[in-house]
Every structure is written in structure tokens, then in C-alpha cells.
Design a protein around this motif. Structure first.
Motif, PDB file in Angstrom:
ATOM      1  N   SER A 170       0.833  -1.190   0.000  1.00 31.30           N
ATOM      2  CA  SER A 170       0.000   0.000   0.000  1.00 31.30           C
ATOM      3  C   SER A 170       0.876   1.251   0.000  1.00 31.30           C
ATOM      4  N   VAL A 171       1.756   1.348   0.979  1.00 24.27           N
ATOM      5  CA  VAL A 171       2.763   2.414   1.009  1.00 24.27           C
ATOM      6  C   VAL A 171       4.107   1.740   0.750  1.00 24.27           C
ATOM      7  N   VAL A 172       4.477   1.660  -0.497  1.00 24.86           N
ATOM      8  CA  VAL A 172       5.702   0.961  -0.890  1.00 24.86           C
ATOM      9  C   VAL A 172       6.890   1.875  -0.624  1.00 24.86           C
ATOM     10  N   MET A 173       7.925   1.324   0.023  1.00 27.09           N
ATOM     11  CA  MET A 173       9.054   2.155   0.434  1.00 27.09           C
ATOM     12  C   MET A 173      10.371   1.454   0.131  1.00 27.09           C
ATOM     13  N   ASP A 174      11.345   2.222  -0.343  1.00 27.93           N
ATOM     14  CA  ASP A 174      12.682   1.680  -0.573  1.00 27.93           C
ATOM     15  C   ASP A 174      13.633   2.161   0.520  1.00 27.93           C
ATOM     16  N   GLN A 175      14.833   1.631   0.499  1.00 26.00           N
ATOM     17  CA  GLN A 175      15.808   1.943   1.543  1.00 26.00           C
ATOM     18  C   GLN A 175      16.177   3.425   1.531  1.00 26.00           C
ATOM     19  N   GLN A 176      16.292   4.003   0.348  1.00 24.07           N
ATOM     20  CA  GLN A 176      16.650   5.408   0.255  1.00 24.07           C
ATOM     21  C   GLN A 176      15.629   6.298   0.962  1.00 24.07           C
ATOM     22  N   THR A 177      14.344   5.989   0.769  1.00 20.76           N
ATOM     23  CA  THR A 177      13.300   6.775   1.422  1.00 20.76           C
ATOM     24  C   THR A 177      13.315   6.558   2.930  1.00 20.76           C
ATOM     25  N   LEU A 178      13.469   5.307   3.358  1.00 19.07           N
ATOM     26  CA  LEU A 178      13.531   5.042   4.798  1.00 19.07           C
ATOM     27  C   LEU A 178      14.703   5.792   5.431  1.00 19.07           C
ATOM     28  N   ASP A 179      15.839   5.789   4.755  1.00 17.56           N
ATOM     29  CA  ASP A 179      17.007   6.512   5.277  1.00 17.56           C
ATOM     30  C   ASP A 179      16.718   8.010   5.383  1.00 17.56           C
ATOM     31  N   ALA A 180      16.002   8.551   4.399  1.00 19.23           N
ATOM     32  CA  ALA A 180      15.670   9.975   4.431  1.00 19.23           C
ATOM     33  C   ALA A 180      14.722  10.285   5.586  1.00 19.23           C
ATOM     34  N   ILE A 181      13.783   9.380   5.853  1.00 20.52           N
ATOM     35  CA  ILE A 181      12.879   9.560   6.990  1.00 20.52           C
ATOM     36  C   ILE A 181      13.673   9.541   8.295  1.00 20.52           C
ATOM     37  N   GLY A 182      14.565   8.562   8.426  1.00 12.84           N
ATOM     38  CA  GLY A 182      15.382   8.477   9.629  1.00 12.84           C
ATOM     39  C   GLY A 182      16.228   9.718   9.835  1.00 12.84           C
ATOM     40  N   ALA A 183      16.804  10.241   8.749  1.00 14.41           N
ATOM     41  CA  ALA A 183      17.635  11.438   8.860  1.00 14.41           C
ATOM     42  C   ALA A 183      16.808  12.650   9.265  1.00 14.41           C
ATOM     43  N   ALA A 184      15.603  12.788   8.689  1.00 18.28           N
ATOM     44  CA  ALA A 184      14.745  13.922   9.028  1.00 18.28           C
ATOM     45  C   ALA A 184      14.307  13.860  10.488  1.00 18.28           C
ATOM     46  N   LEU A 185      13.921  12.673  10.938  1.00 18.22           N
ATOM     47  CA  LEU A 185      13.517  12.527  12.342  1.00 18.22           C
ATOM     48  C   LEU A 185      14.684  12.806  13.278  1.00 18.22           C
ATOM     49  N   SER A 186      15.873  12.376  12.894  1.00 20.91           N
ATOM     50  CA  SER A 186      17.055  12.586  13.734  1.00 20.91           C
ATOM     51  C   SER A 186      17.433  14.049  13.832  1.00 20.91           C
ATOM     52  N   GLU A 187      17.087  14.832  12.805  1.00 18.13           N
ATOM     53  CA  GLU A 187      17.355  16.265  12.874  1.00 18.13           C
ATOM     54  C   GLU A 187      16.510  16.921  13.961  1.00 18.13           C
ATOM     55  N   SER A 188      15.300  16.389  14.172  1.00 13.64           N
ATOM     56  CA  SER A 188      14.433  16.931  15.221  1.00 13.64           C
ATOM     57  C   SER A 188      14.802  16.409  16.600  1.00 13.64           C
ATOM     58  N   ASN A 189      15.267  15.152  16.652  1.00 19.29           N
ATOM     59  CA  ASN A 189      15.723  14.561  17.906  1.00 19.29           C
ATOM     60  C   ASN A 189      16.740  13.487  17.569  1.00 19.29           C
TER      61      ASN A 189
END
Length: 317
Positions: free
Chosen positions: A263-282
Motif C-alpha cells: 500500500s505504502v511501498v518504500m525503498d531503503q533510500q526513502t527510509l534513510d531519508a525519513i530516519g535522517a529527518a527525524l534525527s534532525e528533530s531529535n
């Protein structure tokens, strides 16, 4: 921690676990919830077309054993919680429900918020708009708004999220209800969970939550009122969603996503970008795949999901 003001409880026992079931009024809604354990509140928010106790049937006892009071309500409109008197299924009202539940269930600043699917959107928004209520956040299957919006406007996203658009049609109400909700049963077994997963318990939970016509209409209204064709994409619509869940949480956050999510198909590059964005906040925030899981990660790969959640909640930050 005992029952909150105005709540009632009974106990249901199965071969796997014992859950307390209660009711509490919050934000004008009579909520039914399953719970187990004592300690800091862990509020668990389910998605469509699910129910709280089924989606989190494995996490509830794990959190209780780890020293939390794990509470999984059924969202407004999903039986046996009450239908909203004004019929609203707007995300803003769902978020108000979450914060009111925190208050009525006696949550403190150490409360934890867990969300999946629609519960993910509710969790992103509640954590961003009232950060003082939630110490940590665990979200699965729907990423932060900036990533979800980018995906949902692609050819792949539009095709894989076709239920968003189908539910806008008047014919959807009758079609989805037909033959014991066969359309949703096939969705749960053939699309929203990974191949080989037995979605029988999810289907039973769906029947109980949405088996009445008014319940099913309320569930479809999640899509019709929040992603309706007349408002979706307008500046006003974008501003409202941006206000609610456009900001990233400042709390330590764990984002989990199934590798077999169709349904929400995700690749490693996108997951890494999510992790990096979240880490910028905390800097304590993380993102990880759950191997072999489809879209309902908490139920499909419970051992791995629970392991990642408990490790995150107990790590020092």
C-alpha cells in the motif's frame, strides 16, 4: 494505576492473554478500549479497517510486562466506541480525541504514543501539536506528511492507494458492504498484509468494528472528509494538514515500515531519508524496516516489532 473517572471495566481471557476492557468518555465520545498493565500510559492507535485490541494484541501484553499501562481504544465510530454525534471523522477531531484520552486516562508527561496507519497520522499530529503530553513516539506504516504526500502523488502511490479514491464514490458504500464486506476482506488478506499471513483475526475484528452500516459509513468518511475531491489539494486543505502533522516530532521517535507493504511501498533510500529527518528533530530518533511484514506491521511480525519497540522505549536518551 486504576480505572479513570467514568470508566467501566471487565476482563476477557483467551489462551494467549488476559485483557481488561473498559469505557471512558473523552472529547464527547464514549470510547471502548482494551488494556493491560500498570505504569506510564502507552496509548495505542489503530488504523483502517481494524480495531485496537486486534492490531495490538501482541504488543499490549509485551508493554504490560515492560511496566506500561498499555491502552488500545477503538477510534470514534468503530464499534463498540460511539459514533460522533455530529458525524465528524475529521483528523483534527481524531487528534483532539487522542489528547482527551491522555487526560481522561490519567496520562502524564512520561506517556508513550504508538500509532499505525490512520493511527500513525493521529500520532504524528498529537505529538507535534501537544508535545508536552508524549515522551516518546512509535509510528508504523504511514510516514511523516512530507514523505507521504510525495509518495501519494506519484503514479505508483496513486495506484497502490486506490482505496483513497474509490471510497469517494457513492457506489463505494454499497460495494464495500456487499457480501459480508468481501471487498475489505480481500484487501486485508490479499493486499494489506504480506503473502502467507493469515488475516483471519483482522477480518473478525473488522466485522465487529464496522459490521453495522453506520459504522462502515463513518469509516469511509475518514477518507471522504479528509481527502475529499473538492478540498484535497486546495491551499486551505494543505494548510490544515500542514498544521496538524506537517511538523516532525521533537520527541525521540521510532518509525517502522514493512518490507512487503504493498500500500505504502518504500525503498531503503526513502527510509534513510525519513530516519535522517527525524534525527534532525531529535538525535535519538530511528527508522527501520520490519522484514517480511506488509502494511499491518504490529500484527504481522509481532516478535520483531515488539523487540524493536521495547528496545527503543528502554534505551537511554
Amino acid at each position: 494505576m486504576g480505572p479513570s473517572r467514568g470508566s467501566t471495566h471487565f476482563t476477557a481471557t483467551s489462551t494467549e492473554l488476559t485483557l481488561n476492557y473498559g469505557r471512558v468518555t473523552a472529547n464527547g465520545i464514549d470510547f471502548s478500549y482494551a488494556e493491560e498493565g500498570t505504569g506510564p500510559l502507552a496509548l495505542l492507535l489503530h488504523g483502517f479497517p481494524e480495531s485496537g485490541d486486534v492490531t495490538y494484541r501482541h504488543l499490549i501484553p509485551a508493554l504490560a510486562a515492560a511496566g506500561y499501562r498499555a491502552v488500545a481504544p477503538n477510534m470514534r465510530g468503530f464499534a463498540p466506541s460511539s459514533l460522533p454525534a455530529d458525524g465528524s471523522m475529521l483528523l483534527s477531531d481524531l487528534v483532539d480525541d487522542v489528547n482527551a484520552l491522555h487526560q481522561e486516562l490519567g496520562g502524564g508527561a512520561d506517556a508513550v504514543l504508538v500509532g499505525h496507519d490512520w493511527g500513525a497520522g493521529m500520532a504524528w499530529a498529537a505529538a507535534a501539536t501537544t508535545p508536552e503530553r508524549w515522551s516518546r513516539l512509535v509510528v508504523s506504516d504511514v510516514p511523516p506528511l512530507r514523505f507521504f504526500a510525495a509518495y501519494s502523488s506519484t503514479f505508483e502511490g496513486i495506484e497502490n492507494l486506490n482505496h483513497f479514491w474509490f471510497f469517494q464514490m457513492d457506489m463505494a458504500t454499497e460495494t464495500v458492504a456487499a457480501d459480508d464486506m468481501a471487498w475489505l476482506r480481500r484487501g486485508l488478506q490479499e493486499k494489506w498484509t504480506a503473502p502467507g499471513f493469515d488475516a483471519g483475526e483482522e477480518i473478525d475484528g473488522m466485522r465487529k468494528a464496522l459490521g453495522e452500516p453506520a459504522r462502515l459509513r463513518a469509516a469511509l468518511d475518514l477518507y471522504r472528509t479528509n481527502f475529499g475531491p473538492r478540498q484535497m489539494g486546495t491551499p486551505e486543505w494543505a494548510a490544515e494538514h500542514g498544521r496538524l502533522w506537517g511538523s516532525l516530532p521533537t520527541q525521540p521517535t521510532l518509525y517502522l515500515h514493512g518490507t512487503e507493504d504493498r500500500s505504502v511501498v518504500m525503498d531503503q533510500q526513502t527510509l534513510d531519508a525519513i530516519g535522517a529527518a527525524l534525527s534532525e528533530s531529535n538525535s535519538a530518533s530511528e527508522a527501520a524496516f520490519v522484514e517480511g511484514a506488509g502494511h499491518i506491521v504490529p500484527a504481522e511480525r509481532p516478535d520483531r516489532y515488539n523487540e524493536l519497540v521495547l528496545r527503543f522505549l528502554t534505551k537511554e536518551v
